[in-house]
Design an enzyme around this catalytic site. Sequence first.
Site, PDB file in Angstrom:
ATOM      1  N   CYS A  51       0.829  -1.200   0.000  1.00  0.00           N
ATOM      2  CA  CYS A  51       0.000   0.000   0.000  1.00  0.00           C
ATOM      3  C   CYS A  51       0.870   1.259   0.000  1.00  0.00           C
ATOM      4  O   CYS A  51       1.655   1.471  -0.904  1.00  0.00           O
ATOM      5  CB  CYS A  51      -0.967  -0.077   1.185  1.00  0.00           C
ATOM      6  SG  CYS A  51      -2.304   1.125   1.178  1.00  0.00           S
ATOM      7  N   HIS A  52       0.763   2.084   1.036  1.00  0.00           N
ATOM      8  CA  HIS A  52       1.534   3.317   1.146  1.00  0.00           C
ATOM      9  C   HIS A  52       2.924   3.088   1.744  1.00  0.00           C
ATOM     10  O   HIS A  52       3.685   4.031   1.934  1.00  0.00           O
ATOM     11  CB  HIS A  52       0.780   4.337   2.006  1.00  0.00           C
ATOM     12  CG  HIS A  52      -0.406   4.941   1.332  1.00  0.00           C
ATOM     13  ND1 HIS A  52      -1.591   4.254   1.178  1.00  0.00           N
ATOM     14  CD2 HIS A  52      -0.599   6.159   0.779  1.00  0.00           C
ATOM     15  CE1 HIS A  52      -2.463   5.039   0.554  1.00  0.00           C
ATOM     16  NE2 HIS A  52      -1.897   6.197   0.292  1.00  0.00           N
TER      17      HIS A  52
END
Length: 120
Positions: A51-52
């Site tokens: 994800c991030h």
Amino acid sequence: TDADLRELSADRFDAFVVPGGWAPDFLRRTPHAAKLIAEADVQGKLVAAICHGGWVLASARILAGKRLTSFFAIRDDLEHAGAKWEDKSVVVDGNLITSRAPDDLPDFMKAILHGLEAQR
């Protein structure tokens, strides 16, 4: 937590998994987090991010020329850090394993387990 980032050394671990969500936005502002990931990369340890989590890898300055994936919203950030972004559930480039989002967890975890087995 069991330890302060300032007390940790990459030597003590087999792998690092950077979580997703908004935690990476705070982690990347901690110089010790970026240093730990950079040390792990130099040592050839498995470094995974979902994800991030790619933000922490960018702050560790380990992405130049690497293939990876992430949540689409940080694609530009990772490309500006020198990465080659791909829209796949998991991308493995050497010791680096990345995934896009929670829906990719099955592929992400299989790649991590395979990477750990290969290190043994």
